[in-house]
Write a protein that holds these residues in place. Structure first.
Motif, short mmCIF file in Angstrom:
data_model
loop_
_atom_site.label_atom_id
_atom_site.label_comp_id
_atom_site.label_asym_id
_atom_site.label_seq_id
_atom_site.Cartn_x
_atom_site.Cartn_y
_atom_site.Cartn_z
N ARG A 24 -2.94 6.79 12.77
CA ARG A 24 -2.87 5.26 12.71
C ARG A 24 -3.40 4.89 10.98
N LEU A 25 -4.41 5.68 10.50
CA LEU A 25 -4.80 5.41 9.19
C LEU A 25 -3.74 5.56 8.32
N ASP A 26 -2.71 6.47 8.47
CA ASP A 26 -1.50 6.69 7.86
C ASP A 26 -0.60 5.51 7.73
N GLU A 27 -0.50 4.95 9.18
CA GLU A 27 0.46 3.73 9.09
C GLU A 27 -0.02 2.54 8.43
N LEU A 28 -1.50 2.42 8.58
CA LEU A 28 -2.18 1.38 8.20
C LEU A 28 -2.05 1.35 6.67
N ASN A 29 -2.35 2.54 6.01
CA ASN A 29 -2.28 2.57 4.42
C ASN A 29 -0.80 2.04 3.89
N LYS A 30 0.18 2.55 4.66
CA LYS A 30 1.89 2.27 4.17
C LYS A 30 1.83 0.59 4.50
N ARG A 31 1.24 0.14 5.53
CA ARG A 31 1.06 -1.36 5.64
C ARG A 31 0.55 -2.14 4.38
N ILE A 32 -0.70 -1.54 4.09
CA ILE A 32 -1.30 -2.14 2.87
C ILE A 32 -0.42 -1.98 1.70
N GLU A 33 -0.07 -0.90 1.33
CA GLU A 33 0.80 -0.73 0.22
C GLU A 33 1.98 -1.99 0.12
N THR A 34 2.54 -2.06 1.30
CA THR A 34 3.61 -3.20 1.24
C THR A 34 3.25 -4.45 1.17
N SER A 35 2.03 -4.92 1.92
CA SER A 35 1.45 -6.20 1.73
C SER A 35 0.95 -6.39 0.23
N GLN A 37 2.03 -5.36 -2.29
CA GLN A 37 3.55 -5.45 -3.01
C GLN A 37 4.06 -6.85 -2.92
N GLU A 38 4.06 -7.25 -1.56
CA GLU A 38 4.70 -8.50 -1.24
C GLU A 38 3.91 -9.85 -1.54
N GLN A 39 2.60 -9.47 -1.84
CA GLN A 39 1.74 -10.59 -2.08
C GLN A 39 1.66 -10.70 -3.54
N GLY A 40 2.28 -9.91 -4.39
CA GLY A 40 2.13 -9.63 -5.67
C GLY A 40 0.69 -9.37 -6.30
#
Length: 84
Positions: A24-35, A37-40
């Motif tokens: 779950r932490l792995d998935e969460l860290n990937k989502r943090i990475e994307t967020s 980037q997307e939020q600049g």
């Protein structure tokens, strides 16, 4: 949580939250990475170290300041808390 000792200009760390399994932490860290980037906010990547996903930050701009990294950590925590 740092993955390895910091060398040169690369830092690998991850958002952790007690009680969440590593998958779950792995998935969460990937989502943090994307967020991030997307939020600049920042443009990290992810890397797998010892079977776990970490945020990978390469510091290349000579104008980077401590405030920039304080903001990055603050936003990782904010996003992690929101997405968890």
């Amino acid at each position: 949580e740092l993955a390895l000792p910091v060398s040169l200009n690369i830092v690998n760390f991850r958002y952790v939250r007690p009680g969440l399994p590593d998958t779950r932490l792995d998935e969460l860290n990937k989502r943090i990475e994307t967020s991030l980037q997307e939020q600049g906010i920042a443009v990290p990547s992810t890397v797998t170290i010892h079977g776990r996903k970490y945020l990978h930050v390469a510091i290349t701009n000579h104008r980077s300041r401590r405030d920039d990294f304080d903001l990055l950590v603050k936003e990782v925590i904010r996003l992690g808390n929101e997405l968890a």
